[in-house]
Design a protein around this motif. Sequence first.
Motif, short mmCIF file in Angstrom:
data_model
loop_
_atom_site.label_atom_id
_atom_site.label_comp_id
_atom_site.label_asym_id
_atom_site.label_seq_id
_atom_site.Cartn_x
_atom_site.Cartn_y
_atom_site.Cartn_z
N ASN A 186 0.83 -1.21 0.00
CA ASN A 186 0.00 0.00 0.00
C ASN A 186 0.86 1.26 0.00
OD1 ASN A 186 -2.37 -1.44 -0.01
ND2 ASN A 186 -2.65 -1.36 2.20
N THR A 187 2.04 1.18 0.61
CA THR A 187 2.94 2.33 0.61
C THR A 187 3.39 2.66 -0.80
OG1 THR A 187 3.71 1.81 2.86
CG2 THR A 187 5.10 3.27 1.53
N ASP A 188 3.69 1.64 -1.59
CA ASP A 188 4.07 1.88 -2.99
C ASP A 188 2.87 2.33 -3.81
OD1 ASP A 188 6.33 1.63 -4.98
OD2 ASP A 188 4.81 0.40 -5.97
N LEU A 189 1.68 1.82 -3.48
CA LEU A 189 0.47 2.25 -4.17
C LEU A 189 0.25 3.75 -4.01
CD1 LEU A 189 -2.14 1.60 -5.72
CD2 LEU A 189 -3.19 1.02 -3.52
N LYS A 190 0.69 4.29 -2.87
CA LYS A 190 0.56 5.73 -2.61
C LYS A 190 1.24 6.56 -3.70
CE LYS A 190 3.45 7.52 0.09
NZ LYS A 190 4.33 7.86 1.25
N ASN A 191 2.30 6.03 -4.30
CA ASN A 191 3.01 6.76 -5.34
C ASN A 191 2.14 6.99 -6.58
OD1 ASN A 191 5.38 6.80 -3.79
ND2 ASN A 191 6.00 4.79 -4.54
N TYR A 192 1.11 6.17 -6.75
CA TYR A 192 0.22 6.29 -7.90
C TYR A 192 -1.12 6.93 -7.52
CZ TYR A 192 3.62 2.93 -9.65
OH TYR A 192 4.79 2.31 -10.00
N SER A 193 -1.55 6.69 -6.27
CA SER A 193 -2.84 7.25 -5.85
C SER A 193 -2.69 8.71 -5.42
CB SER A 193 -3.42 6.43 -4.70
OG SER A 193 -2.62 6.55 -3.53
N GLY A 194 -1.50 9.08 -4.95
CA GLY A 194 -1.25 10.47 -4.58
C GLY A 194 -1.08 10.72 -3.10
N THR A 195 -1.87 10.06 -2.26
CA THR A 195 -1.81 10.28 -0.81
C THR A 195 -1.98 8.95 -0.07
OG1 THR A 195 -4.19 10.61 -0.48
CG2 THR A 195 -2.89 12.55 -1.14
N PRO A 196 -1.51 8.88 1.19
CA PRO A 196 -1.73 7.66 1.99
C PRO A 196 -3.21 7.34 2.17
CG PRO A 196 -0.03 9.03 2.99
CD PRO A 196 -0.65 9.85 1.89
N LEU A 197 -4.04 8.37 2.33
CA LEU A 197 -5.46 8.13 2.53
C LEU A 197 -6.10 7.51 1.29
CD1 LEU A 197 -6.50 11.40 4.41
CD2 LEU A 197 -6.36 9.09 5.35
N SER A 198 -5.75 8.02 0.11
CA SER A 198 -6.32 7.47 -1.11
C SER A 198 -5.82 6.05 -1.35
CB SER A 198 -5.99 8.36 -2.31
OG SER A 198 -4.59 8.49 -2.49
N ALA A 199 -4.58 5.77 -0.95
CA ALA A 199 -4.07 4.41 -1.07
C ALA A 199 -4.85 3.47 -0.15
CB ALA A 199 -2.58 4.37 -0.72
N GLY A 200 -5.15 3.94 1.07
CA GLY A 200 -5.96 3.14 1.98
C GLY A 200 -7.35 2.90 1.44
N LEU A 201 -7.93 3.92 0.81
CA LEU A 201 -9.26 3.77 0.21
C LEU A 201 -9.25 2.72 -0.88
CD1 LEU A 201 -12.20 4.66 -0.24
CD2 LEU A 201 -11.33 6.49 -1.71
N LEU A 202 -8.26 2.78 -1.76
CA LEU A 202 -8.17 1.80 -2.83
C LEU A 202 -7.98 0.38 -2.28
CD1 LEU A 202 -5.91 3.74 -5.35
CD2 LEU A 202 -8.27 3.01 -5.75
N SER A 203 -7.16 0.26 -1.25
CA SER A 203 -6.92 -1.04 -0.65
C SER A 203 -8.21 -1.62 -0.07
CB SER A 203 -5.86 -0.92 0.45
OG SER A 203 -5.58 -2.17 1.02
N PHE A 204 -8.94 -0.81 0.67
CA PHE A 204 -10.20 -1.28 1.24
C PHE A 204 -11.23 -1.56 0.16
CE2 PHE A 204 -9.02 -0.73 5.57
CZ PHE A 204 -10.02 -1.32 6.32
N PHE A 205 -11.22 -0.76 -0.90
CA PHE A 205 -12.18 -0.97 -1.98
C PHE A 205 -11.93 -2.30 -2.69
CE2 PHE A 205 -13.47 -0.42 -6.47
CZ PHE A 205 -14.83 -0.18 -6.28
N VAL A 206 -10.67 -2.57 -3.01
CA VAL A 206 -10.33 -3.84 -3.66
C VAL A 206 -10.69 -5.01 -2.75
CG1 VAL A 206 -8.43 -5.28 -4.48
CG2 VAL A 206 -8.51 -2.87 -5.11
N GLY A 207 -10.36 -4.89 -1.46
CA GLY A 207 -10.71 -5.94 -0.52
C GLY A 207 -12.20 -6.16 -0.42
N SER A 208 -12.97 -5.08 -0.47
CA SER A 208 -14.43 -5.18 -0.38
C SER A 208 -15.01 -5.90 -1.60
CB SER A 208 -15.05 -3.79 -0.25
OG SER A 208 -14.66 -3.18 0.96
N ILE A 209 -14.50 -5.57 -2.79
CA ILE A 209 -14.97 -6.24 -4.01
C ILE A 209 -14.66 -7.73 -3.94
CG2 ILE A 209 -14.67 -6.41 -6.51
CD1 ILE A 209 -16.20 -3.94 -5.59
N PHE A 210 -13.44 -8.05 -3.52
CA PHE A 210 -13.04 -9.45 -3.38
C PHE A 210 -13.96 -10.19 -2.40
CE2 PHE A 210 -10.49 -12.46 -0.79
CZ PHE A 210 -10.22 -13.42 -1.76
N LEU A 211 -14.23 -9.57 -1.24
CA LEU A 211 -15.07 -10.20 -0.23
C LEU A 211 -16.52 -10.27 -0.66
CD1 LEU A 211 -13.51 -8.62 2.96
CD2 LEU A 211 -13.47 -11.04 2.32
#
Length: 310
Positions: A22-47
Amino acid sequence: MIIYALIALLAGILISNQTPINTDLKNYSGTPLSAGLLSFFVGSIFLALVTFLTTGRLLPGPDFIASQPAWIWLGGFLGAIYLTSNIFLFPKLGALQTVILPIVGQIVMGTMIDSFGLFGARKIPFSLLHSLAILLLFAGLVVAVVLPTFLVKKEKASVQRSGKLIGWQVWGIIIGGLGAMQQAINGRLGVLLANTPQATFISFLTGVILIFIVVMIVDKKLPRLSNLSQAKPWNFLGGILGALFVFATVVAVPKIGTGLSIMMGLIGQIIGGMLVQQFGLWKSKKNPVQFLQVLGAVIMVIAVVLIKIL
């Protein structure tokens, strides 16, 4: 019982890889918060897919929702705070400290949850011998984190920098306590629903809602698709690893208790954190593991075994 302890151990190894991803994802999402959002979103779709395919429904009925206490839905919110905090901590403290420091908070809170039967957890009596084993666990923490830190500080500048990190280190301990509460709450929700996938999905869904609100308040925008298209496929694995971690804790906590589930998960996190640090996995900074860190981890493993035996 052993199988559930191993599940918690594997969950810890998996979750230790989530933060650098997720820390590396921040480099593409722009901020730590947006990286966290993407991570939770992907996890939610999977679940959501897993839950629907296995149970045929995503959410419980309105009667169940209305009959439960408000705290039963807080697991996802606490998980969101824990995940996004780790993205902030990782660049400041490194892989191993980001994994180990929350252990203090998790041990203290996990022990309190089991001793007092908080959040509907099975009450497990706490003895003097348990106290000694936990002290040994803290001793291992000191050997693994504190001693290596002091030994490498040879210049005044590095000492000053270490003072600036104290706040981050304290926050790491606090979020550890929140993480322990999350596991207990999600475990209880799984028991009440008698549906592990659904309980895990609900936890992630509430986390997505919280982080989305925070992102819109703080960042005032969502990540750009043009930037996300440049990310590697593994940059989006963090959410799936987080989902598997929550799923595993929902399974393990009702069977072996919050405290043991947390401690087995912590051993897994330490092992995973060492691997990430040693080999610089997921584009993280490569930093060879020191002997004291390994020794501290071994002491902590011994302490957990003693806690289980006593």
